[in-house]
Design a protein around this motif. Structure first.
Motif, PDB file in Angstrom:
ATOM      1  N   GLY A  19       0.849  -1.196   0.000  1.00 38.17           N
ATOM      2  CA  GLY A  19       0.000   0.000   0.000  1.00 38.17           C
ATOM      3  C   GLY A  19       0.874   1.232   0.000  1.00 38.17           C
ATOM      4  N   TYR A  81     -17.960   5.168   0.791  1.00 39.55           N
ATOM      5  CA  TYR A  81     -16.948   4.838   1.799  1.00 39.55           C
ATOM      6  C   TYR A  81     -17.034   3.355   2.169  1.00 39.55           C
ATOM      7  CZ  TYR A  81     -16.469   9.879   2.456  1.00 39.55           C
ATOM      8  OH  TYR A  81     -16.258  11.217   2.266  1.00 39.55           O
ATOM      9  N   LYS A  84     -14.741   0.902  -0.152  1.00 38.75           N
ATOM     10  CA  LYS A  84     -13.305   0.882   0.138  1.00 38.75           C
ATOM     11  C   LYS A  84     -13.025   0.233   1.476  1.00 38.75           C
ATOM     12  CE  LYS A  84     -11.006   4.577  -2.373  1.00 38.75           C
ATOM     13  NZ  LYS A  84      -9.895   5.538  -2.275  1.00 38.75           N
ATOM     14  N   SER A  85     -13.825   0.625   2.436  1.00 39.50           N
ATOM     15  CA  SER A  85     -13.645   0.155   3.804  1.00 39.50           C
ATOM     16  C   SER A  85     -13.830  -1.361   3.896  1.00 39.50           C
ATOM     17  CB  SER A  85     -14.633   0.921   4.684  1.00 39.50           C
ATOM     18  OG  SER A  85     -15.066   0.177   5.767  1.00 39.50           O
ATOM     19  N   GLU A  87     -13.459  -3.571   1.453  1.00 40.81           N
ATOM     20  CA  GLU A  87     -12.364  -4.235   0.748  1.00 40.81           C
ATOM     21  C   GLU A  87     -11.103  -4.313   1.595  1.00 40.81           C
ATOM     22  OE1 GLU A  87     -12.642  -2.742  -3.754  1.00 40.81           O
ATOM     23  OE2 GLU A  87     -11.041  -4.157  -3.283  1.00 40.81           O
ATOM     24  N   LYS A  91      -9.314  -7.625   3.652  1.00 39.30           N
ATOM     25  CA  LYS A  91      -7.916  -7.968   3.448  1.00 39.30           C
ATOM     26  C   LYS A  91      -7.185  -8.083   4.791  1.00 39.30           C
ATOM     27  CE  LYS A  91      -6.538  -5.745  -0.175  1.00 39.30           C
ATOM     28  NZ  LYS A  91      -5.974  -4.547  -0.818  1.00 39.30           N
ATOM     29  N   VAL A 241     -17.930   8.297   6.642  1.00 41.37           N
ATOM     30  CA  VAL A 241     -16.966   7.236   6.887  1.00 41.37           C
ATOM     31  C   VAL A 241     -17.687   5.919   6.607  1.00 41.37           C
ATOM     32  CG1 VAL A 241     -17.491   7.035   9.374  1.00 41.37           C
ATOM     33  CG2 VAL A 241     -15.187   6.458   8.561  1.00 41.37           C
ATOM     34  N   GLY A 242     -16.938   4.886   6.299  1.00 44.25           N
ATOM     35  CA  GLY A 242     -17.555   3.610   5.987  1.00 44.25           C
ATOM     36  C   GLY A 242     -17.960   2.838   7.232  1.00 44.25           C
ATOM     37  N   GLN A 307     -11.297  10.969   9.469  1.00 45.34           N
ATOM     38  CA  GLN A 307     -11.918   9.666   9.691  1.00 45.34           C
ATOM     39  C   GLN A 307     -11.002   8.961  10.676  1.00 45.34           C
ATOM     40  OE1 GLN A 307     -11.798   7.696   5.881  1.00 45.34           O
ATOM     41  NE2 GLN A 307     -13.883   8.293   5.389  1.00 45.34           N
ATOM     42  N   ASN A 319      -7.461   9.302   8.805  1.00 40.00           N
ATOM     43  CA  ASN A 319      -7.335   9.934   7.483  1.00 40.00           C
ATOM     44  C   ASN A 319      -7.859  11.354   7.605  1.00 40.00           C
ATOM     45  OD1 ASN A 319      -6.383   7.593   6.327  1.00 40.00           O
ATOM     46  ND2 ASN A 319      -8.375   6.977   5.510  1.00 40.00           N
TER      47      ASN A 319
ATOM     48  N   SER B 383      -9.408   4.887   2.924  1.00 38.20           N
ATOM     49  CA  SER B 383     -10.614   5.427   3.540  1.00 38.20           C
ATOM     50  C   SER B 383     -11.104   4.408   4.554  1.00 38.20           C
ATOM     51  CB  SER B 383     -11.682   5.658   2.472  1.00 38.20           C
ATOM     52  OG  SER B 383     -12.868   6.126   3.059  1.00 38.20           O
ATOM     53  N   TYR B 384     -11.669   4.898   5.642  1.00 39.93           N
ATOM     54  CA  TYR B 384     -12.242   3.974   6.631  1.00 39.93           C
ATOM     55  C   TYR B 384     -13.750   3.941   6.474  1.00 39.93           C
ATOM     56  CZ  TYR B 384      -7.691   3.858   8.786  1.00 39.93           C
ATOM     57  OH  TYR B 384      -6.362   3.674   8.997  1.00 39.93           O
TER      58      TYR B 384
END
Lengths: 384, 384
Positions: A19, A81, A84-85, A87, A91, A241-242, A307, A319, B383-384
């Motif tokens: 990353g 959000y 992305k969060s 995914e 991981k 935020v996610g 966030q 973030n 992003s969170y």
């Protein structure tokens, strides 16, 4: 998976998924000196062993079969959000099961788009595979039997098998609706119903069992391929935020699920809005000091928001977005250094921090401290 | 400058202006242990000695008096690349005169907004200070006597003077019009006239002499404060890259100018458009190989372009923009690593490289190699 396993003539490249970090390249299979050109895979070499390497087939990146369609059904996916969060969260969870030193990551190849669409829809006579409840009788099905599942994400973890790669593990995220949004008539107003966590947990666990049983029957999945299923709670559509993961389970073989584990994650946007309580007052105060410091410095600062992400009550990442108006490159450079110096002084040590400095014309600079690092990296975007 | 020189009660902070690099903080004047709180300045400590430190007064960043108004008069300022390029170019030129280890940078404080506006306008009976030619008689003044000067930028270089800072040098950029844009009537169509470099050089040199003489009379500027004047040629309004400096001079004392030095800089956008010749075919080929490599890799790549910068015929920097469409974080991460690995393999070594990876929702990741470095830094925005 059959295709992959049989791919004796396939050129498989593998790139580092770091990353963030300095890259160094340990080997290069396109060098004329190295090996055969018909069947091999390679790595770029990593400096950050905490990252997965990604899979390339025939020189092209392998996107997921259900690409862009994991977010589906209705109006549930409007908070980007969450995507992305979910995914990156899946991981992280996978890392505790599939070591980054042994496994490479390939985007989900098992569940096709059509299959994903069927699973995410309501169960019905025409769609027996739907994981969401059937409408049943009565007009109040949207509140009584809401769609619990909104999104589905598959990640495949591959292991070396001679000159090729084979499936070594599967991770599935089920994105559940904490708020179910629905229309009473087409193009009508949007209503929402809140679903509590115990209900989501119960529904999610039942779905997980079904998903594992279905995956076991798929080509390329053996009886003892580990399958991890994690339950994710989507943040509401207005959140900045996610959402967060709240539960996970591993099936080591067959259709048997192991013990469910609770995941304690929280996200919060700072500064907190009126009436909302900070999850961690120290973090909130640190952020507030940081923000005061840089707001005093610069004449036209529009706003600073963050966030924050907590795991088991501990801050693990922040973030931060700084919006301001700039008139010149010199201002941006000075401001960026000032932000880095203020971050070093005021923000909590130990956690990962990413700060983007934005103006109306987009990102101008960024400042970051990776997890485990002490110093900040700064970059001001230039132009000739 | 009087204000600054007399500022015995002023708290002057100084921050590092590192464009990019790891920050380390050598001292912190707000620590209760250090010095008096009423009159001092400090540095954050630098790891990159090739960067200027910026000036802060009373806890606030000192913007230029002519802030936001350096770009002025008419339609000349519509290519925003010129602004950034002129600012960073003037700083580079200044470095050869004012060592970064001794001087700090303050945005121009001498030339006020009103003064800048007058200087940039045409000379007239109501504006005797106008540096651009008077309209004169005849309707064809816009082609016969175009406005040569479009922009004016001042940078002040400060040196330590006990507990305070004093002016140690001034750099001025005069942004000249290679293309002069004008309207024949208000709100009418825009026409342009091309001005050749010898003409710009002649006009710019005459203006430089006037500017030096006027600066010498300003408060705070002593007879032997070095004044550097550099002539910049604005790129045309449709260019996807800024202009370049072409000449500079230093006045060591009084109104005397030294010898004019030619500056050999070139900018070019890659890939070159039809009929345009690459400034350097090796660089153009390297870029083309890089671009092919990453375009093959990713299914939905929209385009790869680069700004290249040459000094004395040598490539010194490349800013590459990769536009593509992404469906998920995993794709972005894999792609970023692949871009870094391809950059390492195909792009020219030795020069500074910045690669931004964009989607329709803005920047997703960036990859950079600083001048003198061998490896690339990569960052994927999270992003969170």
């Amino acid at each position: 998976m059959k295709k992959l396993l049989a791919a004796g003539v396939m050129l498989a490249l593998v790139v580092t998924l770091a990353g963030c970090g300095k890259l160094s390249f340990s080997s290069d299979a396109t060098d004329s000196s190295s090996g055969t050109a018909t069947s091999k895979y390679q790595t770029t070499g990593t400096v950050d062993s905490s990252m997965y390497q990604g899979v390339i087939k025939n020189g092209r990146y392998q996107t997921s079969s259900a690409r862009g369609l994991t977010i589906t059904t209705n109006t549930q996916g409007s908070n980007t959000y969450n995507i992305k969060s979910m995914e990156s969260g899946l991981k992280s969870i996978s890392m505790t099961h599939f070591s980054t030193s042994k496994y490479d990551l390939e985007e989900g190849q098992l569940i096709s788009t059509a299959t994903a669409e069927n699973w995410l829809a309501r169960q019905s006579s025409s769609n027996p595979d739907g994981l969401n409840p059937a409408k049943g009788s009565g007009a109040d099905y949207q509140t009584k039997r809401p769609e619990y599942l909104a999104t589905l994400l598959e990640q495949d973890y591959m292991v070396a098998n001679g000159n090729s790669l084979k499936l070594g593990g599967i991770s599935i995220a089920l994105g559940m609706n904490e708020y179910y949004y629905y229309q009473k008539k087409a193009y009508g107003a949007t209503y929402s119903t809140h679903i509590d966590t115990p209900t989501l947990n119960k529904a999610g666990r039942a779905m997980a069992a079904k998903v594992v049983a279905r995956l076991r029957k798929m080509k390329g999945v053996s009886n003892d391929t580990p399958i991890v299923v994690a339950l994710y709670k989507n943040a509401d559509q207005d959140a900045l935020v996610g959402g967060t993961f709240f539960s996970s389970v591993t099936s080591k073989s067959g259709t048997q699920l192991g013990d469910w584990k609770t995941i304690n994650e929280q996200n919060q946007v700072l500064p907190v809005v009126e009436n909302e309580k900070a999850l961690n007052t120290t973090v909130a105060n640190d952020f507030s000091n940081f923000s005061d410091q840089i707001e005093n410095f610069f004449p036209t600062l529009a706003g600073v928001t963050a966030q924050t992400h907590y795991e088991s009550g501990q801050l693990t990442g922040m973030n931060i977005t700084v919006n301001t108006q700039f008139y010149g490159q010199t201002e941006i450079e000075s401001f960026t250094q000032y932000v880095a110096s203020s971050a070093q002084k005021y923000l909590p040590s130990g956690s990962k921090i990413e700060i983007t400095i934005q103006s109306t014309s987009g990102i101008q600079a960024f400042v970051a401290r990776e997890s485990g690092e002490k110093s900040f990296y700064t970059h001001v975007f230039g132009s000739y």
